[in-house]
Design a protein around this motif. Structure first.
Motif, mmCIF file in Angstrom:
data_model
loop_
_atom_site.group_PDB
_atom_site.id
_atom_site.type_symbol
_atom_site.label_atom_id
_atom_site.label_comp_id
_atom_site.label_asym_id
_atom_site.label_seq_id
_atom_site.Cartn_x
_atom_site.Cartn_y
_atom_site.Cartn_z
ATOM 1 N N GLN A 105 -8.773 -1.661 2.414
ATOM 2 C CA GLN A 105 -8.176 -0.791 1.399
ATOM 3 C C GLN A 105 -7.754 -1.543 0.141
ATOM 4 O OE1 GLN A 105 -5.146 0.662 4.289
ATOM 5 N NE2 GLN A 105 -5.857 2.711 3.703
ATOM 6 N N LEU A 106 -7.830 -2.871 0.169
ATOM 7 C CA LEU A 106 -7.325 -3.677 -0.938
ATOM 8 C C LEU A 106 -8.453 -4.427 -1.638
ATOM 9 C CD1 LEU A 106 -4.110 -5.177 0.718
ATOM 10 C CD2 LEU A 106 -4.202 -3.368 -1.003
ATOM 11 N N THR A 107 -8.262 -4.654 -2.939
ATOM 12 C CA THR A 107 -9.181 -5.463 -3.741
ATOM 13 C C THR A 107 -8.443 -6.683 -4.256
ATOM 14 O OG1 THR A 107 -10.458 -3.532 -4.458
ATOM 15 C CG2 THR A 107 -10.617 -5.506 -5.825
ATOM 16 N N ASP A 112 -3.428 -0.862 -4.709
ATOM 17 C CA ASP A 112 -4.710 -1.085 -4.040
ATOM 18 C C ASP A 112 -5.469 -2.295 -4.594
ATOM 19 O OD1 ASP A 112 -5.749 -0.169 -6.457
ATOM 20 O OD2 ASP A 112 -6.411 1.759 -5.667
ATOM 21 N N THR A 113 -4.925 -2.925 -5.617
ATOM 22 C CA THR A 113 -5.495 -4.152 -6.171
ATOM 23 C C THR A 113 -4.384 -5.179 -6.312
ATOM 24 O OG1 THR A 113 -7.186 -2.940 -7.414
ATOM 25 C CG2 THR A 113 -6.725 -5.187 -8.121
ATOM 26 N N LYS A 119 0.829 -1.210 0.000
ATOM 27 C CA LYS A 119 0.000 0.000 0.000
ATOM 28 C C LYS A 119 0.859 1.255 0.000
ATOM 29 C CE LYS A 119 -2.608 -1.668 3.433
ATOM 30 N NZ LYS A 119 -3.683 -1.756 4.460
ATOM 31 N N LYS A 124 -0.645 2.558 -12.715
ATOM 32 C CA LYS A 124 -0.628 2.911 -11.294
ATOM 33 C C LYS A 124 0.770 3.198 -10.763
ATOM 34 C CE LYS A 124 -3.516 3.019 -7.666
ATOM 35 N NZ LYS A 124 -4.754 3.793 -7.608
#
Length: 563
Positions: free
Chosen positions: A44-46, A22-23, A17, A67
């Motif tokens: 906060q994560l996918t 975030d993914t 992070k 990103k």
């Protein structure tokens, strides 16, 4: 002195992070599931729910290009080996993706137990050793080194813009480490340039620019990888020098900028572009990658005595090299010292000639000239290796467009996963995926993940009935360049786009246009609907003549034959 504890798994997630992730892409396997629990429970994560490990690695790569960094999680042995091609591609193309592998518990590894997913010889380091060849940094975590190794690997990855590898034993995911002080932010900045050497280099560069009568700028891949597009824009706007991109640098300069002059690729370039570059007396190269497809089969025939090349860790002025003088620090200093050049008027940007005729066939010439008319600003254009990759070289891109393609590594099928990753990286931008029928058959499963995550890309399936680029290179009539024809326009149906069990989920994509298009009239009518329905996923099967190809691809093949 107060202390606190953190698990190794949570520390790793926190560091991911920290670098903007975030993914997380990947597939579940019994050695990584405790780590996946942490990912799924982190607000906060996918978790991306990829269809297979290879696609997940491609998706992490596409995500990182938008990103800034990416992560893929696989299981030991079978999972990580399936993703190896994608990791190698990230290393080759300078994309920072960390490959995290859930490995067997430390006791079983130290005893040499014969476990599933292993080679059955008690060697648990064999895959780590393999990945060491295709990553900039690799490690197997243990209780003593875990936190420092995580930091070291991620720092090396971010500074080098290359792939990295972390092995995480299953019994260490929830192992707690006691810390006595707050964790400092990761310092991923590049080392400072040596001051005196940099000053000498700067003065030489300024003097060369001052003497030049017809200087130009040529922007390449490493400007993108080092996230220097803003710096490049400042350089272009202050200097007003005519600016070109390479194929790997496509998107580093806005196509709509007044100083933009086109894509230079040696003898594969448009004639006007080739002449402008050859007629220049000074070329400021920013982040050059001298690979075959990026230089028109090594036909980049420019005298080194008129090139100043800015690289990540060095600067070349003609035939002299200033070691450790990297462009991230040098270019802003150069911009500051440059005088403000007066405005100038440029002729129209050279574009491929749009051949007008009465035929309703959807040829490459027509397609690449017409499709930009329907594209959104800030588009993310993902082009597959082969016809699509060459088709976008000279495409008139909309303002703010980004481009993703594998010009160097060139793994067919890459684009489908990469488009998924790019769409997850920024849902505010529309993704346009251009993929050939052969490549699509390799990685089609990731369309299912797009639907599952509620994404809205526009997918163009270019159907010319076979591996066209391979046919052009060798064996146009060979059966190995052909494969089973599919009902491509039914793809979204097959992946359950209309099944109630899927449509009841809050994220599921809504379907827009699904069509097989054989004429220009059909294509333009479909694209009008696509342009209006921005909140839907669209799938357009474009039927093209069997041996039709972009002019750039035909020239590249000819150049390769004559090399």
């Amino acid at each position: 002195m107060s202390t606190y504890k953190i698990t190794i798994g949570q520390y790793l997630l926190n560091r991911l992070k920290d670098i903007g992730i975030d993914t997380i892409f990947g597939c579940p396997g019994d050695y990584n599931m405790p780590f996946l629990d942490l990912i799924e429970d982190d607000g906060q994560l996918t978790w991306a729910n990829d269809a297979n490990e290879l696609n997940a690695a491609y998706a992490a790569d596409g995500y990182a290009r938008i990103k800034g960094a990416g992560a893929v999680v696989t299981t030991f042995g079978v999972g990580e080996m399936s993703a190896a091609n994608g990791t190698a591609g990230s290393y080759s193309e300078m994309v920072p993706v960390v490959h995290i592998v859930g490995t067997p518990n430390t006791k079983a590894q130290s005893s040499g137990a014969i476990l599933h997913h292993s080679l059955g010889n008690g060697n648990f380091n064999v895959f780590l050793e393999m990945f060491a060849k295709i990553t900039v940094a690799s490690t197997q975590l243990d209780k003593k080194n875990a936190l420092s190794e995580i930091d070291n690997v991620l720092i090396a990855m971010m500074r080098s813009r290359r792939a990295a590898y972390i092995g995480l034993p299953i019994d260490l995911v929830k192992f707690e480490i006691e810390l006595s002080e707050p964790v400092s932010p990761l310092d991923t900045s590049l080392p400072k340039n040596p001051r005196n050497t940099q000053n000498d280099c700067l003065q030489v560069v300024l003097e060369a620019i001052k003497k030049a009568k017809n200087p130009i700028i040529l922007v390449d891949a490493c400007a993108l990888r080092n996230q220097l597009t803003g710096v490049v824009k400042e350089l272009c706007e202050k200097s007003k020098f005519p600016t070109f991109v390479s194929p790997m640098g496509k998107g580093a300069v806005d196509d709509t900028a007044d100083y933009y002059r086109g894509c230079y690729c040696g003898s594969v370039s448009l004639a006007e572009v080739h002449k402008e570059v050859q007629d220049s007396d000074l070329i400021l190269e920013v982040g050059s990658v001298q690979s075959d497809f990026n230089t028109g089969g090594f036909t980049y025939k420019v005298d080194r005595s008129k090139i100043i090349a800015f690289h990540t860790f060095a600067t070349n002025v003609y035939r002299a090299t200033y070691e450790k003088v990297g462009m991230s620090e040098l270019l802003p200093l150069l911009i500051k010292e440059l005088p403000q050049y007066p405005s100038r008027t440029y002729p129209p940007v050279p574009r491929p000639q749009d051949i007008k005729h009465d035929s309703q066939e959807i040829t490459h010439n027509y397609f690449w000239n017409k499709v930009p008319d329907f594209m959104d600003t800030n588009a993310i254009v993902v082009a597959e290796t082969g016809t699509s990759e060459f088709g976008v070289f000279n495409m008139n891109a909309p303002k703010g467009a980004s481009f993703i393609t594998q010009v160097l590594w060139g793994s067919i099928g890459y684009s489908v996963g990469a488009a998924y990753g790019a769409a997850m990286a920024d849902r505010s931008r529309r993704v346009y995926l251009f993929v050939g029928d052969g490549s699509f058959q390799m990685t089609v499963q990731e369309v299912s993940a797009m639907l599952h995550q509620g994404l809205t890309p526009v997918i163009f399936l270019l159907n010319n009935d076979g591996y066209l680029i391979e046919k052009l290179i060798h064996g146009p009539d060979r059966d190995y360049n052909n494969f089973q024809m599919w009902k491509y326009a039914k793809t979204l149906d097959y992946f359950g786009a209309d099944l109630p069990v899927n449509t009841s989920k809050p994220k599921q994509s809504k379907v827009g246009v699904q069509a097989k298009l054989s004429t220009r009239k059909e294509f333009e009518a479909a694209m009008t609907l696509v342009s209006e329905q921005k909140d839907r996923i669209h799938f357009l099967e474009i039927v093209m003549p069997r041996f039709d190809a972009p002019r750039e691809l035909l020239l590249q093949v000819e150049t390769s034959d004559n090399r």
